[in-house]
Design a protein around this motif. Sequence first.
Motif, PDB file in Angstrom:
ATOM      1  N   CYS A   7       0.846  -1.194   0.000  1.00 50.02           N
ATOM      2  CA  CYS A   7       0.000   0.000   0.000  1.00 50.02           C
ATOM      3  C   CYS A   7       0.881   1.244   0.000  1.00 50.02           C
ATOM      4  CB  CYS A   7      -0.903  -0.023   1.225  1.00 50.02           C
ATOM      5  SG  CYS A   7      -1.902   1.476   1.420  1.00 50.02           S
ATOM      6  N   THR A  14       0.228  -6.932   1.124  1.00 47.82           N
ATOM      7  CA  THR A  14      -0.843  -7.923   0.981  1.00 47.82           C
ATOM      8  C   THR A  14      -0.479  -8.915  -0.103  1.00 47.82           C
ATOM      9  OG1 THR A  14      -2.515  -6.287   1.628  1.00 47.82           O
ATOM     10  CG2 THR A  14      -3.296  -8.265   0.496  1.00 47.82           C
ATOM     11  N   CYS A  28      -6.171  -1.429  -0.683  1.00 46.34           N
ATOM     12  CA  CYS A  28      -5.568  -1.978   0.530  1.00 46.34           C
ATOM     13  C   CYS A  28      -6.650  -2.442   1.502  1.00 46.34           C
ATOM     14  CB  CYS A  28      -4.701  -0.924   1.200  1.00 46.34           C
ATOM     15  SG  CYS A  28      -3.943  -1.499   2.740  1.00 46.34           S
TER      16      CYS A  28
END
Length: 467
Positions: A7, A14, A28
């Motif tokens: 992010c 992630t 995100c």
Amino acid sequence: MNAKYQCANCHSVTEIAYTKLKPQTFACPVCSSISQINQTTTEYAGKITGSFKDVYASLNEIVTYNGRTYHIVGISTKQEKGSYVSWNEYILADKNGDLIFLSHGSDFNSYLTEVPLTKEMEEQAKLGGTLKYKGSSFDFDFAQYAVPVAAHGVFFNNILEESYNRTFQHSYNQSQFLSVEKYGDVTEIFFGEYLNKISFRKLFVKERESIYKNNNVLKNLVLFAALIALVIGGLHYVLNYNNINSISYINSIVKTNSTSSQFISPPFEVKGDDKKVKLSFISEVTDPDITLNVSLVNEKTNATHLTETFKHFNNSQNHASGNEVTFCGIDNGSYHLAFHYNFYKYKTENSYDIDYKITIGGVSQVWLYISVIITFALAFAYYYTVINRNHANELQNFNNVHKYKNYEVLKYAGIILGLYIFGNYMFISNLTCNSSKVNTELENANYTGNRVHYIARTYSSSGASHK
């Protein structure tokens, strides 16, 4: 190997199931920021501040559709611009990078796949008329502007942009449609099919578990209701064990051109604790002014129980009445019926015909059936209450049903059983037998009938028709 996306706002990383396609934006799941994806870096592009509504799945969840395995790589909730109508969209990718899309709202569940957009289709879509695809016609249905409310995962367009969506319905097959979606300067077209809601939900792990749990709760509560219904059936027998079975006598008295005003039936026995004798009979006469009295007489003591008077209905074809009378508080012994007509000596041609059925004992099953139906209805109502409270986990095992919320179910079961015992005594048991009389016109003036017709219609259990 999974792909990792960082992010640009909160710098959290992630992992998302690998797809060979290159996404354009990343949403995100930690801070809901949107990052523009470059070849090796991400750049902050904005933020979506809404929340998901009734989402079925989570990122990286595996879904099997038409025999192929996919991973969910993107989830979004979208809303129609200027209204509160919203729906969810899921992007699914297999290991080769092939994509399919799933979408559901309050009134639809659908599967979509992107199809090549031809210049002709794009021009037809602008006109809003009819699109041609694989030899079929799709007619314009409606259009709407959609704005993103919430998003997690990767997307192959700028997820921050609103889209202009046009839906074209198959001319004949209402389960198929085309969706034309325009983001900025890019137009895409998707072929879609509507799916059954249950089948759609079963595609997702959490929804399958939810369906299983809900069905398990329903099964357990229905089993518990069946147990209560079994207890009710046992109580019905215990409360009325001397009257559960009934004995019937069927006979006929025919007196043609009789000068007698009284007819006596053959004797019959009342045994046990029956307490109740029910007489159903058809009386047919040739004189409309004649009335009939019927009495139940003890053969040994000559004691008479409840004399009732029946009036014959006057019509031009026959004077027949369907009659019913109940005698209560009857002791054991031998009895006969006495039928007494008012007598007119100057009418020697009078004819008196009686078909009768005597039922000794017997208990109405109405309260039993009603109580069982109510018990199961309450189980279903309680089931939906439990689900609405999100307490399905507490009722996964049958043994836990009676312990739920401090024996709450047992309390309801006790109330049901208590009401059943009270209602049984008040309305069903022969101990509270109520004397009664029914007198109805048997036939209308346009039908003469015959004695076989009367007997079959009134007493036969063979289901003989009226004609």
